[in-house]
Design a protein around this motif. Structure first.
Motif, PDB file in Angstrom:
ATOM      1  N   UNK A   5       0.836  -1.195   0.000  1.00  0.00           N
ATOM      2  CA  UNK A   5       0.000   0.000   0.000  1.00  0.00           C
ATOM      3  C   UNK A   5       0.874   1.249   0.000  1.00  0.00           C
ATOM      4  N   UNK A   6       1.943   1.219   0.760  1.00  0.00           N
ATOM      5  CA  UNK A   6       2.835   2.377   0.813  1.00  0.00           C
ATOM      6  C   UNK A   6       3.414   2.671  -0.577  1.00  0.00           C
ATOM      7  N   UNK A  32      -0.029  21.552  -4.374  1.00  0.00           N
ATOM      8  CA  UNK A  32       1.241  20.917  -4.704  1.00  0.00           C
ATOM      9  C   UNK A  32       2.140  20.835  -3.464  1.00  0.00           C
ATOM     10  N   UNK A  33       2.128  21.869  -2.655  1.00  0.00           N
ATOM     11  CA  UNK A  33       2.906  21.863  -1.414  1.00  0.00           C
ATOM     12  C   UNK A  33       2.394  20.760  -0.488  1.00  0.00           C
ATOM     13  N   UNK A  34       1.080  20.583  -0.430  1.00  0.00           N
ATOM     14  CA  UNK A  34       0.482  19.550   0.400  1.00  0.00           C
ATOM     15  C   UNK A  34       0.884  18.149  -0.069  1.00  0.00           C
ATOM     16  N   UNK A  35       0.850  17.941  -1.381  1.00  0.00           N
ATOM     17  CA  UNK A  35       1.243  16.633  -1.929  1.00  0.00           C
ATOM     18  C   UNK A  35       2.712  16.360  -1.628  1.00  0.00           C
ATOM     19  N   UNK A  41       6.293  12.923   4.318  1.00  0.00           N
ATOM     20  CA  UNK A  41       5.815  12.215   5.513  1.00  0.00           C
ATOM     21  C   UNK A  41       5.745  10.714   5.243  1.00  0.00           C
ATOM     22  N   UNK A  42       5.249  10.336   4.086  1.00  0.00           N
ATOM     23  CA  UNK A  42       5.147   8.925   3.719  1.00  0.00           C
ATOM     24  C   UNK A  42       6.519   8.270   3.701  1.00  0.00           C
ATOM     25  N   UNK A  52       0.068   5.668   6.469  1.00  0.00           N
ATOM     26  CA  UNK A  52      -0.024   5.093   5.122  1.00  0.00           C
ATOM     27  C   UNK A  52      -1.497   4.906   4.749  1.00  0.00           C
ATOM     28  N   UNK A  53      -2.289   4.355   5.660  1.00  0.00           N
ATOM     29  CA  UNK A  53      -3.710   4.154   5.388  1.00  0.00           C
ATOM     30  C   UNK A  53      -4.450   5.484   5.301  1.00  0.00           C
ATOM     31  N   UNK A  54      -4.064   6.454   6.115  1.00  0.00           N
ATOM     32  CA  UNK A  54      -4.686   7.777   6.066  1.00  0.00           C
ATOM     33  C   UNK A  54      -4.453   8.439   4.712  1.00  0.00           C
ATOM     34  N   UNK A  55      -3.219   8.358   4.226  1.00  0.00           N
ATOM     35  CA  UNK A  55      -2.913   8.947   2.921  1.00  0.00           C
ATOM     36  C   UNK A  55      -3.588   8.177   1.786  1.00  0.00           C
TER      37      UNK A  55
END
Length: 62
Positions: A5-6, A32-35, A41-42, A52-55
């Protein structure tokens, strides 16, 4: 071949950045900054981290 998943979330984030095109240095694009922030973070967590599940849910990765 099955990806974790990651790995699938990471591929989706990279694909989104690629589709958005290059970052405009004169304007801050919050999306784009958020991504990019989510990608950083990932990359800093383990495969079984809840982030990982949240994203995956946020970016609709199945």
């Amino acid at each position: 071949m099955s990806n974790s998943l990651k790995e699938r979330v990471r591929a989706k984030l990279l694909r989104q950045l690629g589709e958005d095109g290059p970052l405009d240095s004169e304007q801050d694009d919050p999306r784009q900054i958020s991504v990019e922030s989510d990608l950083d973070a990932l990359d800093s967590v383990a495969d079984d981290d809840p982030l990982v599940e949240e994203l995956a849910a946020r970016y609709l990765v199945f």
